[in-house]
Design a protein around this motif. Structure first.
Motif, PDB file in Angstrom:
ATOM      1  N   LYS A   1      16.694  22.637  -4.999  1.00 25.00           N
ATOM      2  CA  LYS A   1      17.684  21.564  -5.068  1.00 25.00           C
ATOM      3  C   LYS A   1      17.622  21.055  -6.500  1.00 25.00           C
ATOM      4  O   LYS A   1      16.682  20.367  -6.875  1.00 25.00           O
ATOM      5  N   ILE A   2      18.615  21.415  -7.326  1.00 27.49           N
ATOM      6  CA  ILE A   2      18.494  21.181  -8.744  1.00 27.49           C
ATOM      7  C   ILE A   2      19.532  20.174  -9.214  1.00 27.49           C
ATOM      8  O   ILE A   2      20.666  20.202  -8.805  1.00 27.49           O
TER       9      ILE A   2
ATOM     10  N   ASN B   1      19.695  30.827   2.983  1.00 23.49           N
ATOM     11  CA  ASN B   1      19.542  32.045   2.187  1.00 23.49           C
ATOM     12  C   ASN B   1      20.891  32.640   1.812  1.00 23.49           C
ATOM     13  O   ASN B   1      21.124  33.023   0.658  1.00 23.49           O
ATOM     14  N   ALA B   2      21.813  32.714   2.780  1.00 21.30           N
ATOM     15  CA  ALA B   2      23.134  33.296   2.524  1.00 21.30           C
ATOM     16  C   ALA B   2      23.918  32.471   1.520  1.00 21.30           C
ATOM     17  O   ALA B   2      24.577  33.015   0.620  1.00 21.30           O
ATOM     18  N   TYR B   3      23.835  31.150   1.625  1.00 25.61           N
ATOM     19  CA  TYR B   3      24.589  30.282   0.722  1.00 25.61           C
ATOM     20  C   TYR B   3      24.017  30.299  -0.694  1.00 25.61           C
ATOM     21  O   TYR B   3      24.757  30.192  -1.671  1.00 25.61           O
TER      22      TYR B   3
ATOM     23  N   SER C   1      28.324  24.500   7.984  1.00 23.74           N
ATOM     24  CA  SER C   1      27.795  23.613   6.929  1.00 23.74           C
ATOM     25  C   SER C   1      28.521  23.797   5.600  1.00 23.74           C
ATOM     26  O   SER C   1      27.921  24.184   4.588  1.00 23.74           O
ATOM     27  N   LEU C   2      29.831  23.509   5.584  1.00 20.99           N
ATOM     28  CA  LEU C   2      30.623  23.686   4.371  1.00 20.99           C
ATOM     29  C   LEU C   2      30.128  22.807   3.225  1.00 20.99           C
ATOM     30  O   LEU C   2      30.121  23.221   2.065  1.00 20.99           O
ATOM     31  N   TYR C   3      29.727  21.575   3.559  1.00 20.15           N
ATOM     32  CA  TYR C   3      29.291  20.648   2.515  1.00 20.15           C
ATOM     33  C   TYR C   3      28.085  21.208   1.753  1.00 20.15           C
ATOM     34  O   TYR C   3      27.977  21.047   0.540  1.00 20.15           O
TER      35      TYR C   3
ATOM     36  N   LYS D   1      28.015  21.887  -2.299  1.00 17.41           N
ATOM     37  CA  LYS D   1      26.977  21.236  -3.101  1.00 17.41           C
ATOM     38  C   LYS D   1      26.195  22.245  -3.929  1.00 17.41           C
ATOM     39  O   LYS D   1      25.905  22.023  -5.111  1.00 17.41           O
ATOM     40  N   MET D   2      25.863  23.403  -3.326  1.00 21.96           N
ATOM     41  CA  MET D   2      25.119  24.439  -4.052  1.00 21.96           C
ATOM     42  C   MET D   2      25.927  24.984  -5.223  1.00 21.96           C
ATOM     43  O   MET D   2      25.407  25.137  -6.334  1.00 21.96           O
ATOM     44  N   ILE D   3      27.194  25.284  -4.983  1.00 25.50           N
ATOM     45  CA  ILE D   3      28.041  25.833  -6.051  1.00 25.50           C
ATOM     46  C   ILE D   3      28.174  24.823  -7.179  1.00 25.50           C
ATOM     47  O   ILE D   3      28.110  25.182  -8.366  1.00 25.50           O
ATOM     48  N   LYS D   4      28.312  23.565  -6.821  1.00 24.58           N
ATOM     49  CA  LYS D   4      28.513  22.508  -7.823  1.00 24.58           C
ATOM     50  C   LYS D   4      27.302  22.362  -8.735  1.00 24.58           C
ATOM     51  O   LYS D   4      27.430  22.371  -9.962  1.00 24.58           O
TER      52      LYS D   4
END
Length: 401
Positions: A5-6, A281-283, A321-323, A327-330
């Motif tokens: 979580k960066i 893992n997939a996300y 879990s779209l959010y 969040k990860m991409i952002k």
């Protein structure tokens, strides 16, 4: 598996010369998730500190609400500042001596978190801070680094007033822990297991520019449709969900906290963790792929909370879990110095023809393909939407740059 979580921290820039190319390195705050392996006596200590944090949060929040009404009645409302909330904490510790046995920085962190919650309430119009329930499966407390109160060896982590706890993680994480500055540690209980999220300061190297852009249309039928025409299907979680529901039904028939109930609860947590890890893992893989291969990543600013109000959509939204994906991409786009753009949620991306701009106002959710009456272009609804999202994002990026 990567549990990172960066969050970007623009403190310092460094230059790295590799293969004749200059790459910028950013200083970032990165969270490493370690699985703790506490003994029975240590579990009691962890639970005591979790309970202390919950007790302080609920009591400070309750006392502040009462004082606010009292001061408001006399015409001078009490502001939820750090000093005011700290004063309430000191009063609580005088009345409840057991709080002195807990870790002090974690107790101070509670009123800081509460202060942030009130700041979001007043400035960003977030909801009013809620009281914390003991029944919530996710419980935690955070210890701030203060001198030598946090020490991490190759196998154990030592926390002030708590002692040493064995942990396990990857060799990559152990190397990062050894060579990075530790800021704080969040200890939490989730689905029957204990974890330590260690916040560290480290450096990452920005990715090479590719000159390519991508538009993403998120959905329920397919997880995502890319402007390249590629469709990312939803994960198959059928088996995991069947096992979760099986043990949920079994728990409902058993006596609460009996020996059989505890055994079933462990099996329930096992499948719940397996499902969450599969999604995580997939996300991570998908978000890293997008950030590595594209310089501009565009998607809609979806009202996910509003979508949950639809009874038909809510179960599917909870499953995918779209959010979490957004969040990860952002944060990874910020991490690797790529451009992430979210266009307005009311932009009619599905209705517009990406070839000529014609808008089909009567396009319903049931229509998956349509032909533009002006330029005769045949459209797949989701691919067309992703292309329009990308075009709109590029326009906004040019205007803002």
């Amino acid at each position: 598996m990567n549990f990172d979580k960066i969050h970007i921290s623009l403190k310092k820039n460094m230059l790295n010369f590799s293969r004749g190319v200059i790459f910028m390195c950013l200083v970032v705050n990165k969270g490493l998730k370690l699985e703790l392996l506490p003994s029975k006596s240590m579990i009691q200590v962890l639970e005591q500190n979790i309970g202390n944090a919950r007790f302080i949060w609920n009591n400070i929040l309750g006392i502040y609400c009462d004082l606010y009404e009292l001061f408001k009645f006399h015409g001078c409302p009490l502001s939820p500042t750090i000093n005011n909330l700290n004063a309430i904490l000191k009063m609580l510790k005088q009345e409840n001596s057991f709080l002195y046995d807990g870790e002090s920085t974690s107790q101070q962190q509670v009123f800081r978190d509460l202060n942030k919650a009130f700041t979001k309430l007043f400035k960003e119009k977030h909801g009013f801070p809620k009281f914390k329930s003991k029944k919530n499966p996710k419980q935690s407390f955070r210890i701030q680094k203060n001198g030598n109160n946090i020490k991490i060896t190759n196998r154990r982590i030592r926390l002030a007033k708590l002692g040493y706890v064995h942990y396990r993680t990857s060799s990559k994480y152990k190397k990062l822990l050894k060579n990075s500055k530790i800021n704080n540690v969040t200890v939490k209980r989730e689905n029957g297991k204990y974890y330590a999220i260690v916040n560290i300061t480290t450096t990452v190297e920005e990715l090479e520019k590719t000159g390519k852009h991508i538009g993403i249309d998120l959905g329920l039928k397919n997880l995502a449709t890319l402007s390249t025409g590629q469709e990312i299907v939803n994960l198959d979680l059928t088996h995991e969900e069947e096992m979760i529901h099986k043990y949920q039904r079994k728990l409902n028939r058993q006596k609460y906290m009996s020996n059989n109930y505890k055994k079933t609860l462990q099996k329930y947590y096992k499948w719940l963790n397996r499902k969450n890890n599969k999604i995580q893992n997939a996300y991570h893989q998908l978000s890293k792929y997008l950030v590595r291969n594209y310089d501009i990543i565009a998607m809609e600013d979806l009202n996910i909370k509003g979508m949950f109000k639809n009874k038909k959509w809510a179960p599917k939204l909870q499953r995918i879990s779209l959010y979490k994906l957004v969040k990860m991409i952002k944060y990874k786009a910020e991490w690797y110095k790529k451009t992430f753009i979210q266009i307005d949620r009311f932009y009619p991306s599905s209705q517009l023809c990406n070839n000529c701009g014609y808008q089909k106002h009567d396009l319903t959710l049931g229509i998956r393909e349509w032909t533009c009456p002006v330029c005769k272009t045949k459209h797949n609804r989701d691919i067309n939407a992703s292309k329009n999202i990308l075009q709109k994002a590029i326009q906004e990026n040019i205007v803002n740059s």
